[in-house]
Design a protein around this motif. Structure first.
Motif, mmCIF file in Angstrom:
data_model
loop_
_atom_site.group_PDB
_atom_site.id
_atom_site.type_symbol
_atom_site.label_atom_id
_atom_site.label_comp_id
_atom_site.label_asym_id
_atom_site.label_seq_id
_atom_site.Cartn_x
_atom_site.Cartn_y
_atom_site.Cartn_z
ATOM 1 N N ALA A 5 -37.651 14.691 -55.623
ATOM 2 C CA ALA A 5 -38.279 14.546 -54.381
ATOM 3 C C ALA A 5 -37.944 13.336 -53.659
ATOM 4 N N ALA A 6 -37.789 11.941 -54.422
ATOM 5 C CA ALA A 6 -37.341 10.694 -53.618
ATOM 6 C C ALA A 6 -36.035 10.850 -53.069
ATOM 7 N N LEU A 7 -34.850 11.432 -53.639
ATOM 8 C CA LEU A 7 -33.766 11.733 -52.941
ATOM 9 C C LEU A 7 -33.776 12.566 -51.792
ATOM 10 N N LEU A 58 -30.565 11.355 -40.936
ATOM 11 C CA LEU A 58 -31.951 12.045 -41.264
ATOM 12 C C LEU A 58 -31.891 12.382 -42.868
ATOM 13 N N PRO A 59 -33.315 12.584 -43.105
ATOM 14 C CA PRO A 59 -33.275 13.018 -44.492
ATOM 15 C C PRO A 59 -33.098 14.316 -44.956
ATOM 16 N N LEU A 60 -32.694 14.775 -46.002
ATOM 17 C CA LEU A 60 -32.388 16.022 -46.608
ATOM 18 C C LEU A 60 -33.574 17.255 -46.437
ATOM 19 N N THR A 61 -34.957 16.584 -46.538
ATOM 20 C CA THR A 61 -36.046 17.615 -46.560
ATOM 21 C C THR A 61 -36.310 17.673 -44.932
ATOM 22 N N LEU A 62 -36.708 18.667 -44.624
ATOM 23 C CA LEU A 62 -37.052 19.205 -43.212
ATOM 24 C C LEU A 62 -38.318 19.118 -42.786
ATOM 25 N N ASP A 63 -39.235 18.703 -43.889
ATOM 26 C CA ASP A 63 -40.697 18.111 -43.681
ATOM 27 C C ASP A 63 -41.194 17.147 -44.405
ATOM 28 N N LEU A 94 -28.909 23.196 -52.202
ATOM 29 C CA LEU A 94 -29.944 21.869 -52.197
ATOM 30 C C LEU A 94 -31.310 22.230 -51.657
ATOM 31 N N GLY A 95 -31.610 23.236 -51.163
ATOM 32 C CA GLY A 95 -33.044 23.449 -50.713
ATOM 33 C C GLY A 95 -33.357 22.744 -49.205
ATOM 34 N N SER A 96 -34.407 22.986 -48.970
ATOM 35 C CA SER A 96 -34.970 22.527 -47.619
ATOM 36 C C SER A 96 -35.927 21.122 -47.931
ATOM 37 N N GLY A 97 -36.155 20.979 -49.022
ATOM 38 C CA GLY A 97 -37.198 19.767 -49.318
ATOM 39 C C GLY A 97 -38.398 20.233 -49.934
ATOM 40 N N TRP A 98 -38.861 19.641 -50.914
ATOM 41 C CA TRP A 98 -40.195 19.986 -51.515
ATOM 42 C C TRP A 98 -41.195 20.105 -50.256
ATOM 43 N N GLY A 99 -42.323 20.891 -50.338
ATOM 44 C CA GLY A 99 -43.181 21.016 -49.429
ATOM 45 C C GLY A 99 -43.037 21.419 -48.108
ATOM 46 N N SER A 100 -41.697 22.017 -47.989
ATOM 47 C CA SER A 100 -41.246 22.473 -46.451
ATOM 48 C C SER A 100 -41.383 23.872 -46.332
ATOM 49 N N LEU A 139 -29.708 10.345 -44.505
ATOM 50 C CA LEU A 139 -28.301 10.544 -44.738
ATOM 51 C C LEU A 139 -27.485 10.393 -43.487
ATOM 52 N N PRO A 140 -26.208 10.021 -43.391
ATOM 53 C CA PRO A 140 -25.557 9.754 -42.284
ATOM 54 C C PRO A 140 -25.418 10.971 -41.683
ATOM 55 N N PRO A 141 -25.174 11.241 -40.143
ATOM 56 C CA PRO A 141 -24.880 12.500 -39.428
ATOM 57 C C PRO A 141 -23.842 13.227 -39.874
ATOM 58 N N SER A 142 -22.680 12.554 -40.373
ATOM 59 C CA SER A 142 -21.608 13.243 -40.888
ATOM 60 C C SER A 142 -21.786 14.085 -42.098
#
Length: 445
Positions: free
Chosen positions: A78-80, A113-118, A329-335, A85-88
């Protein structure tokens, strides 16, 4: 197993911190979000601090170490997911092309932007994992007697909640005794927003009430025996009055498993014979009689509903499409609520909003991808292996350990069709159950 050598952290302080968190979770952690969750998070702070000071890797059993790795792994993941993350690199992640396209169309510079979408969904999930982990780790450092006191506290609060459920059921539709007005206007719901989670809690604690009754009967403590068997009957009836089909099925299974496992082995190990076996049977018979009188009409109406029309199947169908889109890698915990909707066709949408997939394996795949699935699988394998080992070694002659084996599978089985462990009240009690189950049989007596 009790951890030793935690300087400056007396057992009394640790037990009080655990009791505070357990009480907060049961009294305020039955909702989905809001002020109740804040109360639980604040109550978890002393438990988290003491757990970090007291828990030790060396004296832990193999099962406890596996559980610790699952908890730490979930928190780290969850922390990761929250790290920018860089746009590239972000553009290489599955499912992010639409996000970048929408930002470009809106004329918004996206930057890192972070990996999570929420983000806030992941933060809430992270806090929930820390609550669960802090209570489980702290409970593992306590003596068996201290954990028993925590268990009895949970049973007392659950009994009071069951009594509130009786009042709610008697008060009828949209009673003012309901603290969440957007869920289930009839039946017992206690302090929960979801009747299925209320029923899950009742079913999870039911085998413990039977076990304490068996234990008291072995010690010939008549008042305590009557009290615990009465609690068992009340919890069973409360699960039925929730009108949750799965909850009632779980309660029936837990009661039957408790009677078969606890009374048979205890009956062989004691001289109480048939009297001992008939006492818990009588408590369940009383509950069944109460169900027939007070709950059968509501249950029969629920059973007449076509299970194939349940929206859970729709969530599974389109949720699998979402999982495939965001693997590995998924969309992010809780998303889930944010990423599921685009995969549901407009023609299939209903007036309700899908907050969860009603299947935690699928939702974990969507939100945490393959790393989350591996963690979840490790948890399931650990619980199954410990239960199997204890059954083969015949170490379940301790009633509490046997009850823990039954109780652990209640929320796990329920998670295939719902999301009870995403509610603090159920998750913290489940952590207490695991603190019993993952200990050695010699320490559990």
């Amino acid at each position: 197993m009790r951890f030793k050598g935690a300087k400056g952290t007396p057992d009394t302080a640790a037990e009080l911190a655990a009791a505070l968190l357990l009480s907060a979770a049961l009294l305020a952690g039955g909702g989905s979000r809001g002020a109740g969750d804040l109360v639980v998070h604040l109550a978890a702070l002393p438990a988290l601090l003491l757990a970090a000071m007291r828990w030790r890797w060396a004296p832990a059993s193999r099962a406890q170490r596996a559980m610790a790795l699952v908890c730490v792994g979930a928190i780290a993941l969850a922390a990761l997911q929250l790290l920018p993350l860089p746009p590239s690199l972000y553009s290489l992640l599955p499912g992010r092309e639409t996000v970048l396209a929408d930002l470009a169309q809106a004329g918004q510079p996206h930057g890192w932007l972070p990996l999570t979408l929420d983000r806030w969904g992941t933060v809430r999930a992270l806090l929930a994992m820390m609550v669960f982990t802090s209570f489980w780790a702290l409970a593992c450092t306590l003596t068996h007697a201290a954990r028993l006191r925590l268990l009895k506290l949970a049973l007392v609060v659950a009994t009071l909640t069951a009594l509130l459920g009786y009042a709610q059921s008697a008060a009828g539709t949209y009673s003012q005794l309901r603290f969440y007005d957007y869920h289930h206007p009839i039946g017992a719901i206690g302090l929960f927003a979801n009747r299925n989670h209320f029923a899950c809690l009742m079913a999870m604690l039911l085998p413990f009430a039977i076990a304490l009754g068996v234990q008291s009967q072995a010690l010939r403590r008549v008042p305590a025996t009557l009290a615990w068997y009465s609690v068992a009957a009340m919890l069973f009836l409360a699960a039925a009055l929730s009108f949750s089909r799965t909850g009632l099925a779980l309660a029936c299974t837990a009661a039957l498993a408790g009677l078969l496992l606890l009374t048979s082995r205890a009956g062989v190990a004691s001289n109480l014979g048939r009297i001992r076996r008939w006492a818990p049977l009588a408590s369940i018979a009383v509950a069944i009689a109460g169900i027939a009188v007070y709950a059968w009409d509501g249950i029969s109406q629920r059973l007449q509903q076509d299970p194939l029309q349940d929206l859970r199947w729709q969530y599974l169908r389109y949720g699998w499409d979402a999982a495939q889109a965001y693997l590995p890698l998924g969309s992010g915990w809780g998303s889930f609520k944010s990423v599921y909707a685009p995969f549901e066709p407009v023609g299939s949408m209903r007036e309700v909003f899908a907050l969860h997939a009603h299947n935690d394996i699928l939702e974990t795949l969507i939100e945490a991808g393959l790393p989350g699935f591996v963690l979840l699988l490790t948890l399931l394998v650990t619980v199954i292996c410990v239960t199997r080992k204890n059954l083969i070694d015949r170490t379940f002659h301790g009633p509490i350990l046997g009850a823990a084996a039954i109780a652990a599978f209640v929320p796990l089985a329920h998670s295939f069709v719902d999301y009870p462990l995403r509610t603090h009240a159920v998750a913290v009690v489940f952590a207490l159950v695991l603190s019993f189950l993952l200990t050695s049989a010699s320490d559990a007596r």
